[in-house]
Each structure stands twice: as structure tokens, then as C-alpha cells.
Design a protein around this motif. Sequence first.
Motif, PDB file in Angstrom:
ATOM      1  N   LEU A  13      36.547  36.451 -51.231  1.00  0.00           N
ATOM      2  CA  LEU A  13      36.153  37.782 -51.688  1.00  0.00           C
ATOM      3  C   LEU A  13      36.608  38.877 -50.732  1.00  0.00           C
ATOM      4  N   ARG A  14      36.433  38.656 -49.444  1.00  0.00           N
ATOM      5  CA  ARG A  14      36.821  39.701 -48.493  1.00  0.00           C
ATOM      6  C   ARG A  14      38.335  39.816 -48.356  1.00  0.00           C
ATOM      7  N   GLU A  35      45.039  29.624 -47.962  1.00  0.00           N
ATOM      8  CA  GLU A  35      43.786  29.418 -48.696  1.00  0.00           C
ATOM      9  C   GLU A  35      43.771  27.977 -49.224  1.00  0.00           C
ATOM     10  N   PRO A  36      42.797  27.165 -48.785  1.00  0.00           N
ATOM     11  CA  PRO A  36      42.782  25.760 -49.211  1.00  0.00           C
ATOM     12  C   PRO A  36      42.403  25.534 -50.673  1.00  0.00           C
ATOM     13  N   ARG A  40      42.033  29.477 -56.080  1.00  0.00           N
ATOM     14  CA  ARG A  40      42.027  30.782 -55.416  1.00  0.00           C
ATOM     15  C   ARG A  40      43.418  31.111 -54.874  1.00  0.00           C
ATOM     16  N   TRP A  59      45.263  28.030 -42.464  1.00  0.00           N
ATOM     17  CA  TRP A  59      45.797  28.927 -41.436  1.00  0.00           C
ATOM     18  C   TRP A  59      46.745  28.209 -40.485  1.00  0.00           C
ATOM     19  N   THR A  76      38.143  34.231 -43.184  1.00  0.00           N
ATOM     20  CA  THR A  76      37.507  32.923 -43.382  1.00  0.00           C
ATOM     21  C   THR A  76      36.013  33.063 -43.064  1.00  0.00           C
ATOM     22  N   GLN A  77      35.275  31.996 -43.298  1.00  0.00           N
ATOM     23  CA  GLN A  77      33.834  32.062 -43.025  1.00  0.00           C
ATOM     24  C   GLN A  77      33.556  32.185 -41.521  1.00  0.00           C
ATOM     25  N   ASP A  78      32.328  32.607 -41.215  1.00  0.00           N
ATOM     26  CA  ASP A  78      31.945  33.004 -39.854  1.00  0.00           C
ATOM     27  C   ASP A  78      32.383  32.040 -38.744  1.00  0.00           C
ATOM     28  N   HIS A  81      36.608  31.800 -37.417  1.00  0.00           N
ATOM     29  CA  HIS A  81      37.371  32.989 -37.027  1.00  0.00           C
ATOM     30  C   HIS A  81      38.177  32.765 -35.750  1.00  0.00           C
ATOM     31  N   GLU A  98      37.452  39.629 -39.802  1.00  0.00           N
ATOM     32  CA  GLU A  98      36.112  39.822 -40.377  1.00  0.00           C
ATOM     33  C   GLU A  98      35.032  39.648 -39.315  1.00  0.00           C
ATOM     34  N   CYS A 125      35.987  43.966 -38.646  1.00  0.00           N
ATOM     35  CA  CYS A 125      35.666  44.683 -39.892  1.00  0.00           C
ATOM     36  C   CYS A 125      34.251  45.264 -39.904  1.00  0.00           C
ATOM     37  N   TRP A 172      25.241  32.318 -45.904  1.00  0.00           N
ATOM     38  CA  TRP A 172      24.687  32.774 -44.625  1.00  0.00           C
ATOM     39  C   TRP A 172      23.223  32.390 -44.472  1.00  0.00           C
ATOM     40  N   HIS A 188      26.643  44.798 -38.102  1.00  0.00           N
ATOM     41  CA  HIS A 188      27.127  46.105 -38.562  1.00  0.00           C
ATOM     42  C   HIS A 188      26.243  47.231 -38.029  1.00  0.00           C
TER      43      HIS A 188
END
Length: 415
Positions: A13-14, A35-36, A40, A59, A76-78, A81, A98, A125, A172, A188
Motif C-alpha cells: 500500500l505505501r 515484491e515477493p 502485487r 530486495w 517493506t514491513q517494519d 527496513h 518508511e 517518511c 501492527w 510520527h
Amino acid sequence: MTEVTLAVVGGGLRGLTYARRAHATGAGRVVAVAEPDPGRRAAFAAEFGIVPELALPGWKDLAAAGRVADAAVIATQDRMHTDPAVTLADLGYHILLEKPMATTEREATMIAEAAERNGIMLAVCHVLRYTPYTGLVKRLLDEGRIGRLISVQHLEPVGWWHQAHSFVRGHWRRQDTSAPMLLAKACHDVDWLVHLFGRPPARVSSFGSLSHFRAEDRPEGAADRCLDCPIEPACPYSAKRLYLGCLGDPDSEFWPLGAVTPGRTEEDVLDALRTGPYGRCVYACDNDVVDHQEVLMEFDDGGTCSFTMSAFTPMEHRRTRLFGTHGYMDGDGATLRVVDFRTGTEETLSLDETVGPSAADGHGGGDEGLTDAFLAAVASGDPSRLHTDAAESLMTHRVVWAAEQARLTGTVVTL
Ligand SMILES: NC(=O)c1ccc[n+]([C@@H]2O[C@H](COP(=O)([O-])OP(=O)(O)OC[C@H]3O[C@@H](n4cnc5c(N)ncnc54)[C@H](O)[C@@H]3O)[C@@H](O)[C@H]2O)c1
């Protein structure tokens, strides 16, 4: 302006959000995706006209191809990174990374060091810094409109259904697979508050817990899944109501529904709720992140800030009150009331271009502002187009970790 070429790591999504903005403005062109997920990846490659050789499954494959673009977007997810960020920085890519930078201070430090070592631009981000609203608040503060900033009261209204979607049922929900909620969500806010004060706090404390969304809060007779539940119609967290209600609205179909299923029919949604994580009862999940948290900060000049993050709100823009020696500001992300103590006058400033707060709305214009600033910085080679660099993002993440340490140990942490 020169068109910037982009490689996107994580076509979720991001990744899509930034890629679409780059294409829409013509400031960037996506030439590669890692992207695996085959569906997508194919959709991403088709949307942006990526050649098959650069539509890659991960990646590491992208890194193996060498530097194929000016810049990389890492979405990618948290917990995924650090390795791509360090590797792609070492290949000379400028990076849009991100948040959170990483889930540990050690890894975030490795990323900041990689950016420094390679002389690349790396923007985390923190989209809130790039909204027109933030630009206005910061400008008025820097101009001294309310004198010296003495204290701030800030609320992040996460929203009841957003909490259920992302932090109870979604990616999350657990600290061991993602991050503490203060890092995953409110990094944020901490970053934004530090930006307003212009420096990190000297001391922090924090309180908060998971007080609802637990097995002991489960109503009598509730089923494990909303589709089987006799009390679902009266439950505020009904997945059926939330996700079926997204159908027909393109923004809600992108988010939150896009996280649940790529399908856009009632049957697709019901299938996903029958078998997938988003159909689970909010009282029967494996979540452990907090649903409310307070952070108190004290600055070196005695200035103070109280920040509340709560699930138990509508999902709205953040609300902030700023108390200065010569004036007061009260903002809701769209309008800002400014009271001047010298004249007793009051002014309300509205931002015409302001949009809603959610990911589907581009986070109040922040997604667009960040993408545009990053592409402009890379195109011109001018890092001052960015509102923050890797070292500053590392510093604001450190405040988050200090606050989390304070919450867990019941102490006041000195930075
Ligand atoms: N800045 C913001 O306001 C904001 C908002 C939401 C999410 N986020 C952050 O953005 C990140 C991505 O979130 P999302 O909602 O797009 O998640 P997502 O799950 O939709 O996308 C992540 C993608 O990464 C892919 N991926 C997994 N392994 C990979 C690999 N080895 N190489 C390349 N790609 C791989 C996944 O298949 C997935 O498609 C997270 O860190 C999240 O916290 C930031």
C-alpha cells in the motif's frame, strides 16, 4: 525538473502511494519493483510499465542488479527496513524509507551511519512534517507569533475502527512481529512535536497499556469470528460492517480494504473475513500493543509537552494546543486559531487544500508533500528540500525509545 528514476522495495500500500504520486506529477518514474507477492508484483509492474527484468521477487534481487535507479523507496514491513536500507545506501541509492526507520536503536543507527558514509539523501517518511498545516504552524512559531513556546497539549485520535484494523487484527498488533505502538504509530507525533519545539526533550515519562481488546473484555456469547457472531450487529468493532462498508468507495477500497483482500466484491470480502486475520473477533486476537498511551516531555528550558494517543476516538486529524508567552494556537489539522496576547485579537486560519487524515486521504497532504520534496531534493541534489535527514530522524526515534523505556520501567528517562 529532471525526472528521477525510482526502484520500489515493497509493492504494497505505501509503495504504491509514493509511486503513484511520483508518476502523477511526472517528477519521478518507477523503473523497478521488488515484491515477493506475484499478484502485487505483476499489478505494480503493469501499472508503471516496468520491464520484466526489473520486476523482481525481493530486495536482494534488486540489490544484485546493482544501481538501476536514482533513488529507492523502501516500503517493506517494519522489521524489514534495515537490510535493504543499508545495502541500497551502500550501492549509492538515495532513499525514501518508511517509518519506523527500524525497530531497534542499533539498527536505526546502522541506517543513519550508512546514509552518512555514502553521502546519500535518506528521508524517513514522517509525512506529518510535509502537510500544508504543519508548514503553517511551524512558520508561525518560528516567526514568534505566540512568543516562546512554553507548553503543548497534543492528541492523536487513532480511531476505534483504525485501532481494530491495524493494531488489533492487522500488521501492527504485536510488538514481536512489528513494534510497540508508540514506534509503529506515534513516532510520527513524537517527530512532529520535536520539530515544533526545534529540539529533543531533556526528560520523558510515559504511561499506557492495552486496556480493552483483551480476552477478558469479550462479551458473553461472542464468537471467534464476526461472521459467526450473534452479537456482531451491536459490536462497534464489527469487521463485517467495517469492510463491507468500504465497497463502492475507491478511497476506502484502497485503504483499509486493500490490506484485507485484493478483491472488490461482497463475496471477496466475506471470504477474507471467513478465513483471514481481519475477520477475527477483536477480543480473540493475538494482539499485545497498547490502545492508549500518554507521553510527557520536558525541554531544557523548562518547556513541557503532553501527548495522548488513544484508540477510543473517531479517526480524525490530530488536535494540538500550543501555549506561548505572547499567544496561543489551537489547531485541528485543517484550521488554526491564533490568539495574540499583545492585541487581544483572534484569527482563524483555514487551509483550503487540507484533506482528511487517513492513509486513504494521503495523510492530510503529507504523502504528496513528502514525495514531491524527496523527488525535488534528488533531482536538484539539494538536501535542504527535505525537512529532516537520517540523523534527525534517528534522534526523534530515540525519544520514542526513551518514552517506551519510561513506560515499561515506570521511570523518568533523561535523554
Ligand atoms: N508513513 C506513514 O504514514 C505510514 C502509513 C502506513 C504504513 N507505514 C509503514 O510502511 C511500511 C509498509 O506498510 P504497508 O501498509 O505498505 O505494508 P504492506 O504489507 O501493504 O506492504 C509491504 C510489502 O512488502 C513486501 N515484501 C515482503 N518481503 C519483501 C522483500 N524481501 N522484498 C521486497 N518486498 C517485500 C510485501 O509482500 C508487501 O507487499 C511499514 O513499515 C509501515 O509501518 C507508514
